[in-house]
Design a protein around this motif. Structure first.
Motif, PDB file in Angstrom:
ATOM      1  N   ASP A   1      45.361  54.542  11.596  1.00  0.00           N
ATOM      2  CA  ASP A   1      44.293  53.542  11.708  1.00  0.00           C
ATOM      3  C   ASP A   1      43.151  53.862  10.765  1.00  0.00           C
ATOM      4  O   ASP A   1      42.578  52.957  10.128  1.00  0.00           O
ATOM      5  CB  ASP A   1      43.773  53.499  13.152  1.00  0.00           C
ATOM      6  N   GLN A   2      42.824  55.139  10.653  1.00  0.00           N
ATOM      7  CA  GLN A   2      41.761  55.531   9.733  1.00  0.00           C
ATOM      8  C   GLN A   2      42.137  55.184   8.294  1.00  0.00           C
ATOM      9  O   GLN A   2      41.323  54.667   7.529  1.00  0.00           O
ATOM     10  CB  GLN A   2      41.501  57.032   9.863  1.00  0.00           C
ATOM     11  N   GLY A   3      43.406  55.480   7.947  1.00  0.00           N
ATOM     12  CA  GLY A   3      43.855  55.147   6.588  1.00  0.00           C
ATOM     13  C   GLY A   3      43.839  53.654   6.323  1.00  0.00           C
ATOM     14  O   GLY A   3      43.451  53.202   5.241  1.00  0.00           O
ATOM     15  N   ASN A   4      44.248  52.868   7.324  1.00  0.00           N
ATOM     16  CA  ASN A   4      44.223  51.405   7.155  1.00  0.00           C
ATOM     17  C   ASN A   4      42.806  50.894   6.966  1.00  0.00           C
ATOM     18  O   ASN A   4      42.544  49.991   6.150  1.00  0.00           O
ATOM     19  CB  ASN A   4      44.871  50.738   8.360  1.00  0.00           C
ATOM     20  N   GLN A   5      41.872  51.463   7.733  1.00  0.00           N
ATOM     21  CA  GLN A   5      40.477  51.045   7.589  1.00  0.00           C
ATOM     22  C   GLN A   5      39.953  51.379   6.199  1.00  0.00           C
ATOM     23  O   GLN A   5      39.268  50.565   5.557  1.00  0.00           O
ATOM     24  CB  GLN A   5      39.617  51.729   8.659  1.00  0.00           C
ATOM     25  N   LYS A   6      40.293  52.589   5.735  1.00  0.00           N
ATOM     26  CA  LYS A   6      39.860  52.970   4.373  1.00  0.00           C
ATOM     27  C   LYS A   6      40.453  52.032   3.328  1.00  0.00           C
ATOM     28  O   LYS A   6      39.758  51.578   2.401  1.00  0.00           O
ATOM     29  CB  LYS A   6      40.285  54.410   4.089  1.00  0.00           C
ATOM     30  N   ASP A   7      41.756  51.754   3.455  1.00  0.00           N
ATOM     31  CA  ASP A   7      42.404  50.869   2.487  1.00  0.00           C
ATOM     32  C   ASP A   7      41.791  49.474   2.512  1.00  0.00           C
ATOM     33  O   ASP A   7      41.590  48.840   1.459  1.00  0.00           O
ATOM     34  CB  ASP A   7      43.909  50.789   2.785  1.00  0.00           C
ATOM     35  N   PHE A   8      41.472  48.985   3.732  1.00  0.00           N
ATOM     36  CA  PHE A   8      40.887  47.646   3.842  1.00  0.00           C
ATOM     37  C   PHE A   8      39.513  47.585   3.166  1.00  0.00           C
ATOM     38  O   PHE A   8      39.210  46.653   2.406  1.00  0.00           O
ATOM     39  CB  PHE A   8      40.774  47.267   5.322  1.00  0.00           C
ATOM     40  N   ILE A   9      38.680  48.614   3.443  1.00  0.00           N
ATOM     41  CA  ILE A   9      37.337  48.632   2.831  1.00  0.00           C
ATOM     42  C   ILE A   9      37.438  48.765   1.325  1.00  0.00           C
ATOM     43  O   ILE A   9      36.742  48.065   0.563  1.00  0.00           O
ATOM     44  CB  ILE A   9      36.520  49.785   3.428  1.00  0.00           C
ATOM     45  N   LYS A  10      38.335  49.638   0.859  1.00  0.00           N
ATOM     46  CA  LYS A  10      38.485  49.841  -0.577  1.00  0.00           C
ATOM     47  C   LYS A  10      38.973  48.564  -1.259  1.00  0.00           C
ATOM     48  O   LYS A  10      38.462  48.162  -2.309  1.00  0.00           O
ATOM     49  CB  LYS A  10      39.468  50.987  -0.830  1.00  0.00           C
ATOM     50  N   THR A  11      39.959  47.906  -0.672  1.00  0.00           N
ATOM     51  CA  THR A  11      40.501  46.676  -1.266  1.00  0.00           C
ATOM     52  C   THR A  11      39.453  45.568  -1.308  1.00  0.00           C
ATOM     53  O   THR A  11      39.315  44.846  -2.320  1.00  0.00           O
ATOM     54  CB  THR A  11      41.713  46.208  -0.448  1.00  0.00           C
ATOM     55  N   GLN A  12      38.695  45.444  -0.216  1.00  0.00           N
ATOM     56  CA  GLN A  12      37.668  44.394  -0.169  1.00  0.00           C
ATOM     57  C   GLN A  12      36.586  44.636  -1.219  1.00  0.00           C
ATOM     58  O   GLN A  12      36.183  43.706  -1.947  1.00  0.00           O
ATOM     59  CB  GLN A  12      37.052  44.343   1.230  1.00  0.00           C
ATOM     60  N   ASP A  13      36.134  45.871  -1.347  1.00  0.00           N
ATOM     61  CA  ASP A  13      35.095  46.182  -2.341  1.00  0.00           C
ATOM     62  C   ASP A  13      35.614  45.985  -3.759  1.00  0.00           C
ATOM     63  O   ASP A  13      34.899  45.461  -4.642  1.00  0.00           O
ATOM     64  CB  ASP A  13      34.620  47.616  -2.159  1.00  0.00           C
ATOM     65  N   LEU A  14      36.836  46.391  -3.999  1.00  0.00           N
ATOM     66  CA  LEU A  14      37.403  46.222  -5.344  1.00  0.00           C
ATOM     67  C   LEU A  14      37.574  44.741  -5.696  1.00  0.00           C
ATOM     68  O   LEU A  14      37.319  44.329  -6.853  1.00  0.00           O
ATOM     69  CB  LEU A  14      38.756  46.944  -5.434  1.00  0.00           C
ATOM     70  N   ASN A  15      37.981  43.970  -4.693  1.00  0.00           N
ATOM     71  CA  ASN A  15      38.120  42.528  -4.962  1.00  0.00           C
ATOM     72  C   ASN A  15      36.770  41.903  -5.307  1.00  0.00           C
ATOM     73  O   ASN A  15      36.656  41.067  -6.223  1.00  0.00           O
ATOM     74  CB  ASN A  15      38.722  41.834  -3.745  1.00  0.00           C
ATOM     75  N   ASP A  16      35.764  42.337  -4.546  1.00  0.00           N
ATOM     76  CA  ASP A  16      34.421  41.806  -4.845  1.00  0.00           C
ATOM     77  C   ASP A  16      33.973  42.206  -6.236  1.00  0.00           C
ATOM     78  O   ASP A  16      33.407  41.381  -6.996  1.00  0.00           O
ATOM     79  CB  ASP A  16      33.425  42.310  -3.799  1.00  0.00           C
ATOM     80  N   LEU A  17      34.222  43.467  -6.582  1.00  0.00           N
ATOM     81  CA  LEU A  17      33.825  43.917  -7.920  1.00  0.00           C
ATOM     82  C   LEU A  17      34.602  43.217  -9.017  1.00  0.00           C
ATOM     83  O   LEU A  17      34.055  42.856 -10.082  1.00  0.00           O
ATOM     84  CB  LEU A  17      34.032  45.435  -8.012  1.00  0.00           C
ATOM     85  N   GLU A  18      35.916  43.051  -8.764  1.00  0.00           N
ATOM     86  CA  GLU A  18      36.730  42.362  -9.772  1.00  0.00           C
ATOM     87  C   GLU A  18      36.268  40.922  -9.959  1.00  0.00           C
ATOM     88  O   GLU A  18      36.207  40.408 -11.096  1.00  0.00           O
ATOM     89  CB  GLU A  18      38.201  42.417  -9.361  1.00  0.00           C
ATOM     90  N   ASN A  19      35.964  40.295  -8.817  1.00  0.00           N
ATOM     91  CA  ASN A  19      35.451  38.914  -8.928  1.00  0.00           C
ATOM     92  C   ASN A  19      34.129  38.867  -9.685  1.00  0.00           C
ATOM     93  O   ASN A  19      33.881  37.957 -10.499  1.00  0.00           O
ATOM     94  CB  ASN A  19      35.277  38.333  -7.527  1.00  0.00           C
ATOM     95  N   THR A  20      33.297  39.861  -9.415  1.00  0.00           N
ATOM     96  CA  THR A  20      31.998  39.903 -10.115  1.00  0.00           C
ATOM     97  C   THR A  20      32.187  40.110 -11.609  1.00  0.00           C
ATOM     98  O   THR A  20      31.540  39.428 -12.455  1.00  0.00           O
ATOM     99  CB  THR A  20      31.136  41.037  -9.525  1.00  0.00           C
ATOM    100  N   VAL A  21      33.072  41.059 -11.940  1.00  0.00           N
ATOM    101  CA  VAL A  21      33.335  41.316 -13.364  1.00  0.00           C
ATOM    102  C   VAL A  21      33.937  40.086 -14.050  1.00  0.00           C
ATOM    103  O   VAL A  21      33.584  39.724 -15.185  1.00  0.00           O
ATOM    104  CB  VAL A  21      34.253  42.540 -13.508  1.00  0.00           C
ATOM    105  N   ALA A  22      34.895  39.458 -13.337  1.00  0.00           N
ATOM    106  CA  ALA A  22      35.511  38.251 -13.924  1.00  0.00           C
ATOM    107  C   ALA A  22      34.476  37.150 -14.151  1.00  0.00           C
ATOM    108  O   ALA A  22      34.488  36.454 -15.183  1.00  0.00           O
ATOM    109  CB  ALA A  22      36.631  37.766 -13.009  1.00  0.00           C
ATOM    110  N   ALA A  23      33.609  37.021 -13.155  1.00  0.00           N
ATOM    111  CA  ALA A  23      32.563  35.983 -13.301  1.00  0.00           C
ATOM    112  C   ALA A  23      31.634  36.303 -14.464  1.00  0.00           C
ATOM    113  O   ALA A  23      31.244  35.426 -15.245  1.00  0.00           O
ATOM    114  CB  ALA A  23      31.785  35.858 -12.000  1.00  0.00           C
ATOM    115  N   LEU A  24      31.283  37.589 -14.580  1.00  0.00           N
ATOM    116  CA  LEU A  24      30.409  37.979 -15.687  1.00  0.00           C
ATOM    117  C   LEU A  24      31.082  37.782 -17.035  1.00  0.00           C
ATOM    118  O   LEU A  24      30.448  37.336 -18.013  1.00  0.00           O
ATOM    119  CB  LEU A  24      30.002  39.441 -15.498  1.00  0.00           C
TER     120      LEU A  24
END
Length: 298
Positions: free
Chosen positions: A194-217
């Motif tokens: 469960d801890q690993g899943n939570q870490k993966d979920f947070i990491k994936t969500q943050d990376l998606n946000d960053l990727e979207n931000t970079v793509a938008a920029l």
């Protein structure tokens, strides 16, 4: 009637031995009497004797009587040894060890008690018949010996049953401890998953946000570059700033992951789980040591 403090069977055995001893004593006394009678008939035929002749006669009589008495004493001692041998051999058949107190053989009070017992038993007016006067062998100690052996067997069987019951209880406890340990290990694995899943979920969500931000920029930069060349420098600076922000956000994400892992390890559930596993491991080691004591050696 005087008593020796023995049961009826043993008292009869003592009476039989006394009868044997009295018979032997009577024979030896008759032998001594015959020595004196022979001396009277063979040597005392004259009316007067010299001192030397009397001394010679008495010396000869002394030698004969001494030999008879010594022979009887030796025979009596050997007879007593044979009697003790019978008793000890019979006791050894039942794995018993008898003890004797030699000092009691000179106890005047006890000797007088035996004398009174003999006098009471062999006086003609008090004499009573003994059925089994002659016995070639001692009767086996069926009752006493069997009872002792049965008691020992029962004690060993009870002790064996107790050991079996105790071993079975320890085996059940060990099995329960192993089952509980397996459950705790599975629970810990689930928590870690469960801890690993939570870490993966947070990491994936943050990376998606960053990727979207970079793509938008990037899109905005490309559009601005095509539309306004003069704004190229400003857009490049914005791009650099965005990259810096991306690195900062990644660093923050890494720090957040470490902080999350640290907080999880500090949670009560994690500490309790770890303590329980430690205690169970100690219990299993202790039970294994205790089981090793009852396992038969090869």
């Amino acid at each position: 009637m005087a008593e020796l403090g023995l049961n009826e069977h043993h008292q009869n055995e003592v009476i039989n031995y006394m009868r044997f001893a009295r018979s032997r004593r009577g024979l030896r006394l008759k032998t001594v009497d015959s020595c004196f009678q022979d001396l009277k008939e063979s040597r005392l035929v004259e009316e007067t004797f010299t001192v030397d002749e009397v001394s010679e006669v008495l010396s000869g009589l002394q030698a004969v009587v001494y030999s008879e008495v010594e022979s009887e004493l030796i025979n009596t001692a050997h007879t007593n040894v044979l009697l003790l041998r019978q008793l000890f051999s019979q006791a050894e058949k039942w794995y018993l060890k008898l003890q004797t107190d030699i000092s009691e053989l000179e106890n005047r009070e006890l000797l007088e008690q035996v004398a009174e017992f003999e006098k009471a038993e062999f006086t003609s007016s008090n004499k009573k018949p003994i059925l089994d006067t002659l016995k070639p062998k001692l009767a086996p100690l069926n009752e006493g010996g069997t009872e002792l052996l049965n008691k020992e067997i029962e004690r060993l069987q009870e002790e064996n049953e107790k050991l079996k019951s105790r071993l079975k209880t320890i085996e059940i406890q060990a099995t329960q401890a192993l089952d509980e340990k397996s459950k705790l290990e599975r629970a810990l694995q689930d928590l870690q998953l469960d801890q690993g899943n939570q870490k993966d979920f947070i990491k994936t969500q943050d990376l998606n946000d960053l990727e979207n931000t970079v793509a938008a920029l990037k899109s905005e930069f490309q559009k601005t570059l095509n539309d306004k060349t003069e704004n190229q420098k400003s857009l490049e600076e914005n791009l650099a700033t965005a990259k810096h922000d991306l690195l900062r956000v990644q660093e923050q994400l890494s720090m957040a992951e470490k902080e999350l892992d640290k907080k999880f390890q500090q949670t009560a559930a994690y500490r309790n789980m770890k303590e329980i596993l430690t205690r169970k491991n100690d219990q299993i080691k202790d039970l294994r040591r205790r089981l090793a004591k009852y396992e038969p050696e090869d």
